[in-house]
Design a protein around this motif. Sequence first.
Motif: not given
Length: 115
Positions: A44-58, A98-106
């Motif tokens: 129920y968070l109102f996400f204004t931004q998000f970023k997931a960054e990986v190191k050592g891989a593409k 649209r400000f909604e995020l509950s899961k992120l998979v990389v």
Amino acid sequence: GDYGCTFTYSAQGGTNEQWQMNVEVSEDNGLFSCSIWRPQGKSYLFFTQFKAEVKGAKIEHAMAYSQAAVGAQTDIPLKQEEFEVTETTVSHREGKFRFELSKLVVVAKTPRDEL
């Protein structure tokens, strides 16, 4: 080891939400994965931004979801235009997200030493 995953975000609202982050490397060290999600399903968070960054891989594959699976419910993916994927990051797309995020998979491929 040589791999890392960083999740940065900006959000409003929500009270005591529990989130989890998992980082795994495949047995042959060929793939590296990073998952960030809310086990209770929808955030129920109102996400204004998000970023997931990986190191050592593409990044090979990445998906963001407005709702995470819980019980009989399934993951609900964000629309493709809501986020963008580069070789090393997955992030919100300004003006489209649209400000909604509950899961992120990389899932990222680790560099291989060629023989």
